[in-house]
Design a protein around this motif. Structure first.
Motif, PDB file in Angstrom:
ATOM      1  N   ARG A 173      -4.105  -2.431   6.508  1.00  0.00           N
ATOM      2  CA  ARG A 173      -2.914  -2.907   7.223  1.00  0.00           C
ATOM      3  C   ARG A 173      -1.797  -3.254   6.231  1.00  0.00           C
ATOM      4  O   ARG A 173      -0.645  -2.888   6.424  1.00  0.00           O
ATOM      5  N   LEU A 174      -2.151  -3.946   5.147  1.00  0.00           N
ATOM      6  CA  LEU A 174      -1.142  -4.324   4.154  1.00  0.00           C
ATOM      7  C   LEU A 174      -0.587  -3.105   3.434  1.00  0.00           C
ATOM      8  O   LEU A 174       0.609  -3.044   3.136  1.00  0.00           O
ATOM      9  N   ALA A 175      -1.432  -2.126   3.179  1.00  0.00           N
ATOM     10  CA  ALA A 175      -0.953  -0.885   2.552  1.00  0.00           C
ATOM     11  C   ALA A 175       0.093  -0.218   3.439  1.00  0.00           C
ATOM     12  O   ALA A 175       1.118   0.278   2.950  1.00  0.00           O
ATOM     13  N   LEU A 176      -0.140  -0.233   4.732  1.00  0.00           N
ATOM     14  CA  LEU A 176       0.823   0.327   5.674  1.00  0.00           C
ATOM     15  C   LEU A 176       2.140  -0.443   5.623  1.00  0.00           C
ATOM     16  O   LEU A 176       3.210   0.146   5.511  1.00  0.00           O
ATOM     17  N   TYR A 177       2.062  -1.764   5.708  1.00  0.00           N
ATOM     18  CA  TYR A 177       3.274  -2.590   5.678  1.00  0.00           C
ATOM     19  C   TYR A 177       4.038  -2.442   4.357  1.00  0.00           C
ATOM     20  O   TYR A 177       5.257  -2.469   4.347  1.00  0.00           O
ATOM     21  N   LEU A 178       3.295  -2.342   3.273  1.00  0.00           N
ATOM     22  CA  LEU A 178       3.920  -2.319   1.946  1.00  0.00           C
ATOM     23  C   LEU A 178       4.220  -0.907   1.463  1.00  0.00           C
ATOM     24  O   LEU A 178       4.726  -0.733   0.363  1.00  0.00           O
ATOM     25  N   ALA A 199       3.320 -10.960  -2.632  1.00  0.00           N
ATOM     26  CA  ALA A 199       4.757 -10.957  -2.923  1.00  0.00           C
ATOM     27  C   ALA A 199       5.083 -10.027  -4.086  1.00  0.00           C
ATOM     28  O   ALA A 199       6.167  -9.436  -4.122  1.00  0.00           O
ATOM     29  N   ALA A 200       4.141  -9.839  -4.999  1.00  0.00           N
ATOM     30  CA  ALA A 200       4.361  -8.931  -6.127  1.00  0.00           C
ATOM     31  C   ALA A 200       4.492  -7.482  -5.666  1.00  0.00           C
ATOM     32  O   ALA A 200       5.079  -6.657  -6.363  1.00  0.00           O
ATOM     33  N   TYR A 201       3.956  -7.179  -4.497  1.00  0.00           N
ATOM     34  CA  TYR A 201       4.056  -5.840  -3.919  1.00  0.00           C
ATOM     35  C   TYR A 201       5.234  -5.711  -2.955  1.00  0.00           C
ATOM     36  O   TYR A 201       5.431  -4.663  -2.350  1.00  0.00           O
ATOM     37  N   GLY A 202       5.971  -6.803  -2.769  1.00  0.00           N
ATOM     38  CA  GLY A 202       7.119  -6.755  -1.874  1.00  0.00           C
ATOM     39  C   GLY A 202       6.884  -7.340  -0.498  1.00  0.00           C
ATOM     40  O   GLY A 202       7.690  -7.137   0.412  1.00  0.00           O
TER      41      GLY A 202
END
Length: 90
Positions: free
Chosen positions: A19-24, A38-41
């Motif tokens: 899910r986070l990979a999708l969002y980021l 936060a380091a990934y945006g």
């Protein structure tokens, strides 16, 4: 989701990472579970979307500050796994 502690944590880790990979907008394999999101945006819009998905798909109601209170995948899994295990037992 399964109800064993390791099973819940493992399945949750996979779900969160995907899910986070999708969002980021990055491959799931590039997300280090110990790196602050936060380091990934990760921003507040993504954080609130994740909270909504946790409610809709996992049945958990969480605070809107979840990602800021538990800023890594490891911390999220550590916090959420017992909640999922408890909801599966009730």
């Amino acid at each position: 989701m399964t109800t064993s502690g390791t099973g819940v944590a493992g399945e949750l880790r996979g779900w969160l990472t995907d899910r986070l990979a999708l969002y980021l907008d990055r491959p799931a394999g590039t997300l280090d579970p110990r790196t602050p999101l936060a380091a990934y945006g990760m921003d507040s819009v993504c954080a609130l979307s994740l909270c909504g998905d946790l409610e809709d798909e996992q049945g958990l109601i969480v605070a809107s500050t979840l990602v800021f209170d538990h800023p890594t995948i490891d911390e999220l899994v550590g916090y959420l796994s017992p909640l999922l295990g408890a909801s599966a037992r009730s």
